[in-house]
Every structure is written in structure tokens, then in C-alpha cells.
Design a protein around this motif. Structure first.
Motif, PDB file in Angstrom:
ATOM      1  N   GLN A  62       0.904  -1.342  -0.209  1.00  0.00           N
ATOM      2  CA  GLN A  62      -0.032   0.066  -0.057  1.00  0.00           C
ATOM      3  C   GLN A  62       0.761   1.088   0.150  1.00  0.00           C
ATOM      4  O   GLN A  62       0.584   2.253  -0.647  1.00  0.00           O
ATOM      5  CB  GLN A  62      -1.073   0.065   1.202  1.00  0.00           C
ATOM      6  CG  GLN A  62      -2.153  -0.856   1.340  1.00  0.00           C
ATOM      7  CD  GLN A  62      -3.269  -0.028   0.217  1.00  0.00           C
ATOM      8  OE1 GLN A  62      -3.122   1.072   0.161  1.00  0.00           O
ATOM      9  NE2 GLN A  62      -4.052  -0.987  -0.343  1.00  0.00           N
ATOM     10  N   CYS A  63       1.891   1.348   0.874  1.00  0.00           N
ATOM     11  CA  CYS A  63       2.807   2.198   1.068  1.00  0.00           C
ATOM     12  C   CYS A  63       3.680   2.481  -0.235  1.00  0.00           C
ATOM     13  O   CYS A  63       3.691   3.582  -0.881  1.00  0.00           O
ATOM     14  CB  CYS A  63       3.888   1.991   1.925  1.00  0.00           C
ATOM     15  SG  CYS A  63       4.919   3.516   2.430  1.00  0.00           S
ATOM     16  N   ILE A  64       3.848   1.359  -0.937  1.00  0.00           N
ATOM     17  CA  ILE A  64       4.702   1.497  -2.238  1.00  0.00           C
ATOM     18  C   ILE A  64       3.829   2.318  -3.328  1.00  0.00           C
ATOM     19  O   ILE A  64       4.179   3.287  -3.766  1.00  0.00           O
ATOM     20  CB  ILE A  64       4.934   0.104  -2.882  1.00  0.00           C
ATOM     21  CG1 ILE A  64       5.786  -0.597  -1.967  1.00  0.00           C
ATOM     22  CG2 ILE A  64       5.429   0.182  -4.436  1.00  0.00           C
ATOM     23  CD1 ILE A  64       6.140  -2.118  -2.322  1.00  0.00           C
ATOM     24  N   ALA A  65       2.380   1.841  -3.335  1.00  0.00           N
ATOM     25  CA  ALA A  65       1.573   2.590  -4.161  1.00  0.00           C
ATOM     26  C   ALA A  65       1.357   3.887  -3.869  1.00  0.00           C
ATOM     27  O   ALA A  65       1.444   4.618  -4.911  1.00  0.00           O
ATOM     28  CB  ALA A  65       0.124   1.723  -4.274  1.00  0.00           C
ATOM     29  N   LYS A  66       1.474   4.245  -2.775  1.00  0.00           N
ATOM     30  CA  LYS A  66       0.998   5.601  -2.220  1.00  0.00           C
ATOM     31  C   LYS A  66       2.150   6.498  -2.873  1.00  0.00           C
ATOM     32  O   LYS A  66       2.357   7.416  -3.372  1.00  0.00           O
ATOM     33  CB  LYS A  66       1.011   5.873  -0.580  1.00  0.00           C
ATOM     34  CG  LYS A  66      -0.377   6.718  -0.421  1.00  0.00           C
ATOM     35  CD  LYS A  66      -0.656   6.465   1.000  1.00  0.00           C
ATOM     36  CE  LYS A  66       0.113   7.354   2.098  1.00  0.00           C
ATOM     37  NZ  LYS A  66      -0.457   6.963   3.586  1.00  0.00           N
ATOM     38  N   ASN A  67       3.599   5.945  -2.460  1.00  0.00           N
ATOM     39  CA  ASN A  67       4.596   6.726  -2.527  1.00  0.00           C
ATOM     40  C   ASN A  67       4.798   7.000  -4.180  1.00  0.00           C
ATOM     41  O   ASN A  67       5.303   7.873  -4.547  1.00  0.00           O
ATOM     42  CB  ASN A  67       6.039   6.194  -2.167  1.00  0.00           C
ATOM     43  CG  ASN A  67       5.932   6.204  -0.538  1.00  0.00           C
ATOM     44  OD1 ASN A  67       5.063   6.795   0.138  1.00  0.00           O
ATOM     45  ND2 ASN A  67       6.952   5.684  -0.062  1.00  0.00           N
ATOM     46  N   ALA A  68       4.505   5.845  -4.776  1.00  0.00           N
ATOM     47  CA  ALA A  68       4.559   6.074  -6.257  1.00  0.00           C
ATOM     48  C   ALA A  68       3.414   7.096  -6.815  1.00  0.00           C
ATOM     49  O   ALA A  68       3.848   7.869  -7.794  1.00  0.00           O
ATOM     50  CB  ALA A  68       4.430   4.858  -6.951  1.00  0.00           C
TER      51      ALA A  68
END
Lengths: 757, 206
Positions: free
Chosen positions: B170-176
Motif C-alpha cells: 500500500q505504501c509503495i502504491a502511495k509513494n509512487a
């Protein structure tokens, strides 16, 4: 481990196929549909192969039996059948059944040609293999040249080996084939002596129809030339080294880091770098396969490590674990080793080596072929931002293992191994795209396209259809065509590789190198001081690096214990203090230092290269500027010329106009002249008329005169007559006569009469 | 408008061989763990739709082979990545030490426009093993490293126990996505169906 897939794997487990491999749950239904077809096909092809072998092989077998080979063969067969645990050593090597010998003999010529080509040509890694093998056979020949061996040498060792196994029966064949020289590696009719192999086409068809499971292991060996490649004792020698060399800690150098191929037992102490990777992959090779129990894994480990030692250029590359395991499922261990060696060294030379050069070249070739055969698909994929090679790269590298359903994988391997080259990879990939391309066209993003292609490939259960399309539809994609393409694309890949390594080294110079030097300096200030002088010669960026090193020097001086960690990353955790002893550190740091120096030198060279390239660029740039100026000048000249031409045109137009006007004027003059002439003529006429008029007038006057004269004469006459009236003449007669005369005279005086006169 | 938009995120998973890249991906996408993963050859690929705040995001996850030599293959698919996940095994020092190398390799190959601020993510996997007793890389050390590389977010995960896997992705998606917003202005709206395919490509190559 010599379990054969036919008898060892029962088809009971729900998610495993007839070979004991897992079937993905999503494909299981489809697999069940095809299982019946497979069984039918299998029965059919078994019968066909049996007929074929019976028809063509009797003579040869009879001959061989006469020369006493049958005994050897029987012994080998017996050895293979001995129980797993008890007979491990004996069953390491097994002979193929005699009925396959004729095919073996026919294909042997191909193997020999490849070898001949390699040993006479410049190609290295495969050519090295036999020399290495020869080295192990001959008694400790130290420092044997790793390069090219002469053909005679090779012939010699080969003959020795061959006669060991097959005795003189084969030597006649060798003699025959020695006459035939050929350099063509690709599988074609020229590889076969027509007389010797009249059944080649039949065999082609048989192979494309699939090899029966019961024969497959042996037939593959025959295709690859396993027996001919084998050097008895070599595999065992490699295993001995393996047993002695295990259990070492991580080392910087590998056993085969250098180019030298001969190895002595003293080198064995150094652990090979591949071991840890092999260990990682052992449990990840067909996990859960019934045949890959502990014994199976041990055999796999031996096989892979032996190959890594045998061909250090390749060592161990992931994917080989699958190939090796597949072979182990079908044949005894040593046979599997020589078969693996055979197709890794010949079919896939340069493919799995450190740089994977040929693999990259092949992907470019494939992309070109796809572009040619499926332009619509390619433009769709281009629009999605997807390169075919992202999907097909893994296909090729794994030779479709784990990509296609197993039946299809094995069918593809049948043809590939028979062909003697890897062109079947291309044909299969094209056939897959042929079958599934239209579905891919419906996808709307790269992710969908990849997922769909993977899933469609994974459900290509109709193996016969696939192989048919591949072999018939894309028959023209043969080794010759591919070689041409490879030659075309290889420089491109090489350039990309060197660019990549350059970029990489620039990065590491910016990042890790500075920290490495930093740490090294911290510990060995004195040593690193000498290091600085060559460093100074480097470009600006390196000087900066050194500066950076010096500025941090004092900070790092304090904790020399942490140096190794600092080498790896800058964030050193106090708690993770390195406990290695100081001497080791010294050694290691020295090695590191020398490596840094080498890197530094390499960087220098690269900097020079770059500078040269830059100068070239600058020169070119100057040239470009000049040429640009010349161009603008030329443009101007052209413009001027254009204007001049325009002006000239105008002038010409004017001249024309003037000429025209002149013409007109002349015409007008003429007209006037004519008019004048006319006027003159009229005047003359008028004059003439006047003259005539005057003449007429004068004539009239004359006439009047004459009239007067006549009147006077008449009067005179009358007077005379009156004189005569005394005479009896009536007066009125006389008057009438007078009147008559005057009437006649008058008309003669009218103007109209004048003209008549 | 943003809620209806189908956003594509390209995520690359890197790390040494055997640290659990495939397992993490499969746990995240299929909610499954198996001890029987096959070694990845070349690269593997999965997609998953996730909801980030009010947006539906399709994550394209590229799982790569860990063996070093596979790096020399044209890793062209690095290009256009929106996020790079670096995975190591907390029980294996060498896998942690390789992180720098993987990061550099990625930056060289992908050559993002702003390497300093490219969204990375570090996952320390296999924390379940032996109840954490066999781990050799402490969380503190890992975090220090992450901080030194420009505050890379760090998660400790277990693909086996499904620990932190969802959170991390989720964090990956958010940062991206955060990184993506700047570029988005230049992109045409993907809702436009008349020229849908070209737009999709432009949005995934951003």
C-alpha cells in the motif's frame, strides 16, 4: 536417481501430470481433457518408433553383436537395473539400447563436425572443453594451453575413448566420416551421408511427432551425442574434487577465475562462488516432485557442481537446475552430465555465461522476426509500451520449462535436441505468438498483455499442434537465417554491454569506490598514500573523490574495526561490530585496495577514452558548424541567383513587350503609308477628273462658240432667206426648219454628252 | 475525475537470490504462500488492483531473477518504473549488503529523471524464521542505511506469515502516486476512449 519417468511416477496425485510435475490449478481441467489425447498419441508414436527401429536397425545390430559389444551393453543394462542404494556407482553410466545405435551413428557425424569447427575455429569456450578433458585424462599435464587444440590431438583422444566403449565397430564409421569435411553446423540433409542415412526424412517426421516416453531419455542422449562426448572417469574426477573442496568460507577468488583450465587438487581449497547459488536453487527445482527426494537433490547438486567445474566460463546459471533435474529424471547421472554438457556447450554456447551475450542477441533476433511475421501485434505492443523480449526472454532462458505444459515442453525439446541447435526456440515462440497473437490484440495495457500471454502459453496443451505450427509454419526460420541475424545484432549488444559497464563503473566511482578508499585509508594510511598518486592522474571527479576521502579521514581513523562494514555501506552500526581477526582484515583490505587500484586504472583508461571520444565530438561539432555556415552562405548565393534569374526574366519580358510594341508601331506605320498612298491615288484621280472637267468645259465653250457660230450662220442664212422672201417661200416653213436645228444642237451641249465625247 | 481514472503503477522488485521476492509478490497478489516456489528465470510478472485513498490503481509488479548475471540481460523493463522495491533477508548479511548494489544498478538501468527522489522501498523479509533469533541484520542498522539513502521507507515483512506485506505494498502504491502527480499534468485523460490505447501507453511510460 535413474528412475525413469515412465515407471516411477503414478498419475494419482491431483495436481501432477503424468511426468510428476505440478499442473497449475487453473489449467487442471484443460490438462484432464488432454490427458486422454496424450495417451492415445503416446501409443501411436510408440508403435511408429518401434516399427522404424525394427525396420532400419537390424543389420547394424547384428554386426555389433558379432563384434562382441552386446556383452558390454548387457552389463550396462544390468548395472542400471540394480537397486538405487546398492548400485549407485554402477548405474552412474548406462548405454542406450542397441536399436538406437544406427541413429547415434548417423548423428555422430554432426557432433564431430561441430567439434571440428570449434577446434579449428576461433571460438573458445567449447573448444576449451575437450582440451580440458584431455588434460584430465593424460597424466598431470601441467599448465596445458587452454586455447585451441589441434584436430589431431582431439581425434586421438576421441578415438581412444571411443574404442574403449564401442571397439572397432565404430572406427570404420569414423574413417568414412573423416573424409567428409563440412563446416555447417545446422541440421540439414548435408549432415547426413545419403547412403548412410536414407531414412532421415522418416526420422524427421518421427521426431516432430514426438519421442515415446520410454525411449526419450536414450533418444535424447543419442541426439546430443552423449556417448561420443563421454570421457570415462572425468565425471568421477570432478566429483572427487567436489568431495574434497566442500565446506569452505566465502572467498574472493574462485577456482576457475583465470583462463587456465587445468586444475590440481591444491586449488580445490578455494570455494567456488556457485555453490551457494546451487544450494539455494536445489529445493527450488521442481519442488515436490516425487523423484526429487533427498537422493535426487544430491544427484542434482553433484551434477550442477560438476558442470560448473567442467565449464567455468558458465559455472552455474539459474535455469540449469531445471535442465539438469529434467535430465536426471530420464537417465543415469553420468549420462545426464554429458547430455547437459553437450547441449549447454554446443547448442547454447555463450548463452548462460556471465554476460549472457547470446541470450541478449537472440532476443533482438526474435524481436526482428516477430516484427516481420506479426506487424500488427508488434504495433499493438509498441502502443502498450511492451517489448516482446520481456516475455520471451524467460521463455528462451528456461527453454520453455515452467512456461508451457510439460507435454509441450518435452515435445519442443525433442525437436530442439534433434536439430542440434536452438532454432526451435524461435520457431516455438513464433508458433505461440501465431496461436495467441489475436487474443493479445484485445488487451488494453501492458500488464494485461503480459498476463494473458503468460497464461495462454501456460495452457498450450495441444503440443502436437504447437510443434506442427513451429516446424511446418516456420520452417524457414532455420539456423542459417538466425546466424545471419545474430551477426547483425551482436555488435549492438556488445556496445550496450560496454556502455552499461561504463555507466556502472561511473556510478560505483561516485558512490562505493569513494567509500571503499575511505575505509582503506582509515586502516592503512600509509598504503593508501601510495594509492593516491595514481589516483591523482584521474579526471576531476576522482580528485573530488580523493578530496572527500581526505576530509573524512580523521573521522574514520578512530574505528578501524568497522572498516569492512564501511566498505559495504556507509551507515555503520556500532552494535554490528565486525569480529573477524585483524590479519584477515589486513589481507582482505589489501585485496580490496589492489582491486580499487585496478578499478582506478580502468577508470583512467576509460576517462582517456571518453576524452578522446569527446575530442572527436568536438571536432565533429566544429566541422558541423563550418558546414552549417557554408550551407547558409550557399543558401544566400542561391537566393541571389534566384533574384538575378527573376530580374532576367523580367527584362526578357520587357524586351518582348517592346518588340511587340515595335511590331505594332510598324503595322500602324504601314497602315498610314497605305492610307497616304490611297489618298494620293484619290487626289490623282480627283486631278484627272478636274482635268477632264476642264477639258469638258473647254469643249463646252468650244461647242458654245460653234453654237454661236452656227446661230450666226443660221441668222445669216435666215437673213439670206429673208432676202429671198421676196421670193414665194412660206415663212412658217422656214421657222420650223430653224427650230429643228436648235433642238438638235442643244442635247449635244449637255454635260453628260461631254463624257461621251 | 481522479476517482474514475485507471492509474497504472509499474513496480520492480529487486534483491539477492532467495530473499523471497517471488513469495512477497505472491502473498500480496494471491494471498498465498508456498514453500515450493521455483527459482525465477529472467523475470516474472503479476498485476493487482489496489485502492489508494480515492483512486483505483493497477499495480504491475515485475519480479526479477536474483542471480547477478541476469542483470546483464537487457533489463529494459526497469525503464518507466514508478517504484523500486529492494528486498533482503534479515537472516543473511550478504543480502543486506547487496542493497546498495541493487539500488545503483536500478538507477543506472532505469535512469529516472530525478534519481535523488525516486521512490524506493526496502523490505527486510523472513523475520518469521526461528522467531527472529537467527536474524543478523538489526532493524536499526537497516533503518540507518535507509536514512542514508534519502529516507527510503522500510518495512520488516514475512511473506510466510503475511506480516506487513499488504501495508508495505500500500505504501509503495502511495509513494509512487505521490511521485507521479507532478508528471500527470502533462498526460491526457485516460477516460477518453477514442484514443484509449495510446493514452494508456503514455501513462505507463511516465
Amino acid at each position: 536417481m535413474a528412475k525413469r519417468s515412465t515407471n516411477s511416477v503414478p498419475n494419482v496425485e491431483l495436481c501432477r501430470d503424468i511426468y510428476g510435475f505440478t499442473v497449475r490449478p487453473q489449467h487442471f481441467q484443460k490438462y484432464k481433457q488432454y490427458a486422454a489425447i496424450y495417451t492415445e498419441e503416446e501409443a501411436e508414436r510408440s508403435a511408429r518408433w518401434e516399427r522404424f527401429l525394427e525396420a532400419h536397425c537390424e543389420d547394424l545390430i547384428a554386426e555389433k553383436i558379432k563384434s562382441g559389444i552386446q556383452e558390454d551393453h548387457l552389463a550396462a543394462e544390468l548395472g542400471r537395473n540394480i537397486d538405487n542404494d546398492g548400485g549407485r556407482k554402477l548405474e552412474m553410466w548406462g548405454q542406450v539400447r542397441p536399436s538406437l545405435w544406427p541413429i547415434e551413428q548417423a548423428l555422430y557425424s554432426r557432433y564431430k563436425k561441430i567439434k571440428t569447427m570449434h577446434s579449428t575455429g576461433t571460438s573458445v569456450s567449447v573448444a576449451e572443453a575437450p582440451s580440458e578433458l584431455a588434460a584430465t585424462q593424460s597424466v598431470n599435464s601441467p599448465a596445458r594451453n587452454s586455447g585451441v587444440i589441434s584436430e589431431d590431438e582431439f581425434e586421438e583422444f576421441y578415438d581412444v575413448e571411443r574404442s574403449d566403449v564401442v571397439s572397432d565397430a565404430a572406427s570404420s564409421t569414423i574413417a568414412v566420416e573423416e573424409g567428409a569435411t563440412g563446416i555447417d553446423t545446422n541440421e540439414g540433409s548435408e549432415d547426413y551421408d545419403e547412403e548412410q542415412c536414407p531414412w532421415k526424412e522418416e526420422l524427421d517426421a518421427l521426431v516432430q511427432g514426438g519421442v515415446p516416453m520410454a525411449l526419450r531419455g536414450e533418444v535424447w542422449q543419442v541426439f546430443v551425442g552423449t556417448k561420443a562426448r563421454r570421457i570415462s572417469g572425468h565425471y568421477q574426477a570432478l566429483l572427487t574434487l567436489l568431495a574434497d573442496g566442500g565446506g569452505d568460507s566465502d572467498g574472493v577468488g574462485g577456482l576457475y577465475k583465470g583462463t587456465s583450465n587445468n586444475y590440481s587438487l591444491s586449488d580445490v581449497g578455494i570455494l567456488e562462488k556457485w555453490t551457494s547459488q546451487i544450494e539455494k536453487d536445489l529445493p527450488r527445482t521442481f519442488p515436490g516432485h516425487p523423484a526429487l527426494d533427498e537422493d535426487g537433490r544430491n544427484a542434482l547438486r553433484r551434477l550442477l557442481t560438476a558442470y560448473a567445474r567442467h565449464n567455468p566460463d558458465v559455472g552455474y546459471c539459474q535455469a540449469m537446475n531445471f535442465f539438469a533435474a529434467l535430465l536426471l529424471l530420464m537417465m543415469p547421472e553420468e549420462n545426464a552430465f554429458w547430455t547437459l554438457t553437450g547441449f549447454m556447450d554446443d547448442y547454447f554456447e555463450g548463452y548462460y555465461s556471465e554476460k549472457m551475450l547470446e541470450s541478449q542477441v537472440d532476443q533482438l533476433v526474435l524481436e526482428e522476426l516477430v516484427r516481420k511475421h506479426f506487424p500488427k501485434l508488434v504495433s499493438h505492443l509498441d502502443a502498450l509500451g511492451l517489448q516482446v523480449s520481456w516475455v520471451t526472454g524467460p521463455w528462451f532462458l528456461s527453454i520453455f520449462v515452467n512456461i508451457l505444459p510439460w507435454e509441450s515442453v518435452l515435445r519442443v525439446w525433442d525437436v530442439l535436441l534433434y536439430d542440434g541447435n536452438r532454432s526451435m526456440l524461435f520457431r516455438t515462440a513464433l508458433a505461440l505468438l501465431d496461436q495467441h497473437g489475436s487474443a493479445i490484440l484485445t488487451t488494453r495495457d501492458a500488464g494485461d498483455a503480459v498476463t494473458m500471454l503468460q497464461s495462454l502459453a501456460g495452457s498450450t496443451f495441444d503440443s502436437s499442434h504447437l510443434v506442427l505450427i513451429a516446424c511446418m509454419g516456420y520452417q524457414k526460420v532455420d539456423e542459417l537465417v538466425l546466424q545471419e541475424f545474430r551477426t547483425k545484432f551482436r555488435p549492438q549488444v556488445l556496445a550496450a554491454l560496454s556502455e552499461r559497464s561504463l555507466e556502472r563503473s561511473m556510478w560505483s566511482r561516485r558512490g562505493s569506490l569513494s567509500s571503499k578508499v575511505l575505509a582503506t585509508q582509515g586502516t592503512f594510511k600509509k598504503t593508501s598514500h601510495t594509492n593516491n598518486s595514481p589516483m591523482g592522474k584521474k579526471g576531476d571527479s576522482t580528485v573530488e573523490d580523493v578530496g572527500y576521502v581526505n576530509s573524512n579521514d580523521s573521522g574514520m581513523n578512530g574505528d578501524s574495526d568497522h572498516a569492512p562494514n564501511a566498505l559495504q555501506d556507509e551507515a555503520v552500526d556500532e552494535e554490528e561490530a565486525c569480529m573477524a581477526d585483524l590479519m584477515d582484515q589486513v589481507k582482505w583490505l589489501k585485496a580490496e585496495l589492489s582491486r580499487a587500484l585496478v578499478e582506478c586504472r580502468a577508470a583512467n583508461l576509460r576517462a582517456d577514452e571518453l576524452e578522446n571520444a569527446f575530442m572527436e565530438l568536438v571536432k565533429e561539432d566544429n566541422r558541423r558548424l563550418l558546414s552549417a555556415k557554408v550551407e547558409t552562405l550557399e543558401d544566400e548565393v542561391a537566393q541571389l541567383r534566384q533574384t538575378l534569374a527573376d530580374k532576367e526574366d523580367q527584362e526578357q519580358a520587357m524586351v518582348k513587350l517592346m518588340l511587340h510594341m515595335e511590331q505594332e508601331q510598324r503595322i500602324a506605320d504601314d497602315a498610314r503609308w497605305h492610307a497616304e498612298e490611297d489618298a494620293e491615288a484619290q487626289r490623282e484621280t480627283a486631278n484627272a477628273l478636274q482635268a477632264k472637267y476642264e477639258e469638258a468645259l473647254s469643249a463646252l465653250a468650244a461647242m458654245e462658240k460653234r453654237t454661236v457660230m452656227a446661230e450666226s450662220m443660221l441668222e445669216a442664212t435666215l437673213q439670206y432667206q429673208a432676202l429671198d422672201q421676196s421670193a414665194p417661200v412660206p415663212l412658217h416653213l422656214k421657222q420650223n426648219h430653224n427650230r429643228e436645228v436648235s433642238r438638235w444642237s442643244w442635247p449635244r451641249l449637255s454635260p453628260s454628252n461631254i463624257y461621251c465625247t | 475525475m481522479a476517482t474514475r481514472k485507471r492509474t497504472l503503477l509499474k513496480v520492480i522488485i529487486l534483491g539477492d537470490s532467495g530473499v523471497g521476492k517471488t513469495s512477497l509478490m505472491n502473498q500480496f497478489v494471491n494471498k498465498k504462500f508456498s514453500n515450493q516456489y521455483k527459482a525465477t528465470i529472467g523475470a516474472d510478472f503479476l498485476t493487482k488492483e489496489v485502492q489508494v485513498e480515492d483512486r483505483l490503481v493497477t499495480m504491475q509488479i515485475w519480479d526479477t531473477a536474483g542471480q547477478e548475471r541476469f542483470q546483464s540481460l537487457g533489463v529494459a523493463f526497469y525503464r518507466g518504473a514508478d517504484c523500486c522495491v529492494l528486498v533482503y533477508d534479515v537472516n543473511l548479511l550478504k543480502s543486506f549488503e547487496s542493497l546498495s548494489n541493487w539500488r545503483d544498478e536500478f538507477l543506472v538501468q532505469a535512469s529516472p529523471s530525478d534519481p535523488e527522489n525516486f521512490p524506493f522501498m526496502v523490505l527486510g523479509n523472513k523475520v518469521d524464521i526461528d522467531g527472529g533469533n537467527s536474524r543478523v541484520v538489526s532493524e536499526k542498522r537497516a533503518k540507518t542505511w535507509c536514512a542514508s539513502k534519502g529516507d527510503i521507507p522500510y518495512f520488516e515483512t514475512s511473506a510466510k506469515d503475511d506480516l506487513n506485506v499488504d501495508v508495505a505494498f500500500q505504501c509503495i502504491a502511495k509513494n509512487a502516486l505521490k511521485n507521479e502527480t507532478d508528471e500527470e499534468i502533462y498526460l491526457p485523460d485516460t477516460i477518453d476512449f477514442s484514443s484509449g490505447s495510446t493514452h494508456t501507453s503514455s501513462s505507463c511510460s511516465c
